[in-house]
Design a protein around this motif. Structure first.
Motif, PDB file in Angstrom:
ATOM      1  N   SER A  32     -38.139   0.720   7.428  1.00  0.00           N
ATOM      2  CA  SER A  32     -37.497   1.856   8.090  1.00  0.00           C
ATOM      3  C   SER A  32     -36.646   1.346   9.242  1.00  0.00           C
ATOM      4  O   SER A  32     -36.839   0.214   9.723  1.00  0.00           O
ATOM      5  CB  SER A  32     -38.541   2.840   8.630  1.00  0.00           C
ATOM      6  OG  SER A  32     -39.274   2.242   9.697  1.00  0.00           O
ATOM      7  N   GLU A  34     -36.775   2.503  12.201  1.00  0.00           N
ATOM      8  CA  GLU A  34     -37.652   2.441  13.369  1.00  0.00           C
ATOM      9  C   GLU A  34     -38.401   1.109  13.425  1.00  0.00           C
ATOM     10  O   GLU A  34     -38.547   0.502  14.496  1.00  0.00           O
ATOM     11  CB  GLU A  34     -38.648   3.612  13.334  1.00  0.00           C
ATOM     12  CG  GLU A  34     -38.030   4.974  13.581  1.00  0.00           C
ATOM     13  CD  GLU A  34     -37.281   5.524  12.365  1.00  0.00           C
ATOM     14  OE1 GLU A  34     -36.511   6.483  12.524  1.00  0.00           O
ATOM     15  OE2 GLU A  34     -37.452   4.967  11.243  1.00  0.00           O
ATOM     16  N   GLU A  35     -38.883   0.635  12.274  1.00  0.00           N
ATOM     17  CA  GLU A  35     -39.579  -0.650  12.236  1.00  0.00           C
ATOM     18  C   GLU A  35     -38.606  -1.793  12.540  1.00  0.00           C
ATOM     19  O   GLU A  35     -38.950  -2.749  13.241  1.00  0.00           O
ATOM     20  CB  GLU A  35     -40.221  -0.869  10.865  1.00  0.00           C
ATOM     21  CG  GLU A  35     -41.069  -2.125  10.790  1.00  0.00           C
ATOM     22  CD  GLU A  35     -41.719  -2.328   9.438  1.00  0.00           C
ATOM     23  OE1 GLU A  35     -42.408  -3.358   9.277  1.00  0.00           O
ATOM     24  OE2 GLU A  35     -41.539  -1.482   8.536  1.00  0.00           O
ATOM     25  N   ILE A  37     -35.940  -1.609  14.470  1.00  0.00           N
ATOM     26  CA  ILE A  37     -35.675  -1.563  15.911  1.00  0.00           C
ATOM     27  C   ILE A  37     -36.774  -2.298  16.671  1.00  0.00           C
ATOM     28  O   ILE A  37     -36.516  -3.075  17.596  1.00  0.00           O
ATOM     29  CB  ILE A  37     -35.554  -0.103  16.382  1.00  0.00           C
ATOM     30  CG1 ILE A  37     -34.261   0.513  15.834  1.00  0.00           C
ATOM     31  CG2 ILE A  37     -35.596  -0.008  17.910  1.00  0.00           C
ATOM     32  CD1 ILE A  37     -34.190   2.024  15.984  1.00  0.00           C
ATOM     33  N   SER A  38     -38.019  -2.075  16.258  1.00  0.00           N
ATOM     34  CA  SER A  38     -39.151  -2.735  16.917  1.00  0.00           C
ATOM     35  C   SER A  38     -39.095  -4.243  16.734  1.00  0.00           C
ATOM     36  O   SER A  38     -39.334  -5.008  17.678  1.00  0.00           O
ATOM     37  CB  SER A  38     -40.466  -2.180  16.339  1.00  0.00           C
ATOM     38  OG  SER A  38     -41.575  -2.849  16.885  1.00  0.00           O
ATOM     39  N   GLY A  56     -34.906   9.619   7.517  1.00  0.00           N
ATOM     40  CA  GLY A  56     -34.724   9.557   8.975  1.00  0.00           C
ATOM     41  C   GLY A  56     -33.305   9.163   9.304  1.00  0.00           C
ATOM     42  O   GLY A  56     -32.353   9.856   8.967  1.00  0.00           O
ATOM     43  N   ALA A  62     -28.546   3.897  12.175  1.00  0.00           N
ATOM     44  CA  ALA A  62     -29.569   2.859  12.330  1.00  0.00           C
ATOM     45  C   ALA A  62     -28.961   1.584  12.907  1.00  0.00           C
ATOM     46  O   ALA A  62     -29.557   0.939  13.775  1.00  0.00           O
ATOM     47  CB  ALA A  62     -30.221   2.571  10.985  1.00  0.00           C
ATOM     48  N   ALA A  65     -28.491   1.962  16.640  1.00  0.00           N
ATOM     49  CA  ALA A  65     -29.767   1.939  17.352  1.00  0.00           C
ATOM     50  C   ALA A  65     -30.368   0.542  17.371  1.00  0.00           C
ATOM     51  O   ALA A  65     -30.933   0.109  18.386  1.00  0.00           O
ATOM     52  CB  ALA A  65     -30.736   2.925  16.694  1.00  0.00           C
ATOM     53  N   LYS A  69     -30.976  -2.715  20.758  1.00  0.00           N
ATOM     54  CA  LYS A  69     -32.229  -3.390  21.100  1.00  0.00           C
ATOM     55  C   LYS A  69     -32.118  -4.915  21.083  1.00  0.00           C
ATOM     56  O   LYS A  69     -33.097  -5.618  21.329  1.00  0.00           O
ATOM     57  CB  LYS A  69     -33.333  -2.953  20.131  1.00  0.00           C
ATOM     58  CG  LYS A  69     -33.740  -1.495  20.278  1.00  0.00           C
ATOM     59  CD  LYS A  69     -34.364  -1.235  21.638  1.00  0.00           C
ATOM     60  CE  LYS A  69     -34.826   0.198  21.785  1.00  0.00           C
ATOM     61  NZ  LYS A  69     -35.450   0.448  23.103  1.00  0.00           N
TER      62      LYS A  69
END
Length: 261
Positions: A32, A34-35, A37-38, A56, A62, A65, A69
């Motif tokens: 994902s 989100e993963e 980004i982490s 999402g 994506a 974002a 980071k």
């Protein structure tokens, strides 16, 4: 090279990772945005292969974002689109947004090698392979398997030392029924956007395994869903009727893979 593969499809991630391994590169994977980004916040990457259609965040959102980071002491990674949507308009949108390259599923080993080499040299690369012409008469006239793709999967080493193809077939047989059940529920609930996301995932999986017939079937369903989303009369019942054929089509693909794969 530090490489990150971002794709919500286990099957697509597996293929991309094994292609990279065959070229001598180890990679991390995220399912994902989100993963991803982490991971980017913790580790520097040189290249990110990014699926454009995930639940999402969309691909361009994506990318923005993820790049926010990147550590300040690191140069930004080259972001390469990896998608089943093989259109010139999509390619132009990705390049205009700052992506370094554009690859279509199923990605070929020579294409990936060329993209990595260009990224190492900090050159722009905009690989684009025009889609194969759809069979006349629609998805029912498409072949269940594309021999060239299947042969390429046979030649790639798998994670367990043998050929990658049996591993891909096993993953397809495991993942597809669950996704298909979810799509059926979403269609009955008239959750059109989520249904299209599920169909796009299947399209990518079937392109990766080399099944133009099942990919075209899911594209036909997705077109009906888009019509239903836009309020077109009769589109909802039409896609539900078509989707009733999916289990038979998938069963026929599995038989073909076991026989010819």
């Amino acid at each position: 090279m530090e490489i990150l593969v971002v794709d919500d499809s286990n099957i697509a991630r597996r293929l991309t990772s094994q292609l990279l391994r065959s070229l001598g590169h180890r990679s991390d994977a995220a399912e994902s945005a989100e993963e991803a980004i982490s991971l980017v916040a913790k580790k520097g990457y040189d290249i990110i292969f990014l699926d454009l259609h995930m639940p999402g965040m969309g691909g361009l959102e994506a990318m923005a974002a993820i790049l926010k980071k990147v550590r300040k002491n690191r140069p930004p990674p080259a972001v390469v689109a990896l998608t089943a949507e093989n259109s010139e308009a999509q390619r132009q949108a990705c390049l205009a947004a700052g992506m370094a390259g554009f690859l279509t599923k199923p990605c070929r080993r020579d294409e990936m090698s060329r993209v990595i080499e260009a990224c190492q040299k900090h050159e722009d690369v905009s690989a684009f392979r025009p889609g194969l012409r759809p069979a006349e008469g629609g998805w029912t006239h498409e072949p269940f398997l594309r021999a060239g793709t299947v042969e390429a999967l046979k030649r790639l080493p798998g994670e367990n030392g043998g050929s990658l193809l049996p591993e891909m077939i096993a993953a397809l047989e495991k993942d597809t029924p669950k996704t298909a059940r979810q799509i059926g529920v979403l269609l009955r609930a008239r959750s059109w956007k989520a249904a299209r996301e599920g169909l796009h995932k299947l399209i990518g999986n079937f392109e990766v395994i080399g099944s133009p017939r099942l990919a075209a079937f899911c594209r036909a369903c997705s077109a009906h869903v888009k019509d239903a989303e836009g309020g077109k009369r009769g589109a909802g019942p039409a896609v539900r009727r078509l989707w009733n054929d999916f289990s038979n089509e998938f069963a026929a693909l599995k038989d073909t893979l076991r026989r010819d794969g």
